[in-house]
Scaffold this motif. Structure first.
Motif, short mmCIF file in Angstrom:
data_model
loop_
_atom_site.label_atom_id
_atom_site.label_comp_id
_atom_site.label_asym_id
_atom_site.label_seq_id
_atom_site.Cartn_x
_atom_site.Cartn_y
_atom_site.Cartn_z
N LYS A 160 0.83 -1.21 0.00
CA LYS A 160 0.00 0.00 0.00
C LYS A 160 0.86 1.25 0.00
O LYS A 160 0.60 2.19 -0.74
N ARG A 161 1.90 1.28 0.82
CA ARG A 161 2.80 2.44 0.85
C ARG A 161 3.45 2.64 -0.51
O ARG A 161 3.57 3.75 -1.01
N ASP B 167 0.87 4.03 -2.91
CA ASP B 167 0.63 5.45 -2.61
C ASP B 167 1.78 6.32 -3.14
O ASP B 167 1.55 7.38 -3.73
N THR B 168 2.99 5.86 -2.94
CA THR B 168 4.16 6.60 -3.43
C THR B 168 4.14 6.66 -4.96
O THR B 168 4.42 7.71 -5.55
N GLU C 88 1.50 6.51 -6.90
CA GLU C 88 0.40 7.41 -7.29
C GLU C 88 0.83 8.87 -7.17
O GLU C 88 0.55 9.69 -8.04
N LEU C 89 1.52 9.22 -6.09
CA LEU C 89 2.02 10.59 -5.94
C LEU C 89 3.02 10.93 -7.05
O LEU C 89 2.99 12.05 -7.59
#
Length: 97
Positions: A16-17, A20-21, A23-24
């Motif tokens: 997940k991390r 998220d990274t 996606e950013l």
């Protein structure tokens, strides 16, 4: 004696991390691409100037630009091209065209 821990407890939060990274990073890349394209439009004559041939093509293109314009639309025309559409159109045009 050792027992293997379930992989979901350790792997899912890390995945997940990472997602998220990623996606950013994707959002930032999109922002940078847009900024680059906006800047190039201001400097590349091919992006600033378009030659359209034919009265109907010109009308269609101007309608499309006017539909999507966010603030205002400015354009130049030659009087004989506007007159070819009829005096009614000519009289509705602002002065200076």
């Amino acid at each position: 004696m050792f027992r293997a821990a379930p992989p979901d407890g350790a792997l899912l939060p890390r995945l997940k991390r990472s997602a998220d990274t990623l996606e950013l990073a994707r959002l930032e890349a999109t922002r940078l691409i847009q900024a680059y394209q906006d800047t190039m439009r201001r400097h590349d004559a091919g992006q600033l100037l378009e030659v359209i041939t034919g009265a109907e093509a010109l009308r269609q293109h101007l309608r499309q630009i006017q539909t999507y314009a966010q603030d205002e639309m400015l354009w130049f025309c030659k009087a004989h091209l506007s007159l070819s559409a009829g005096l009614r159109v000519w009289s509705s045009l602002p002065h200076g065209c």
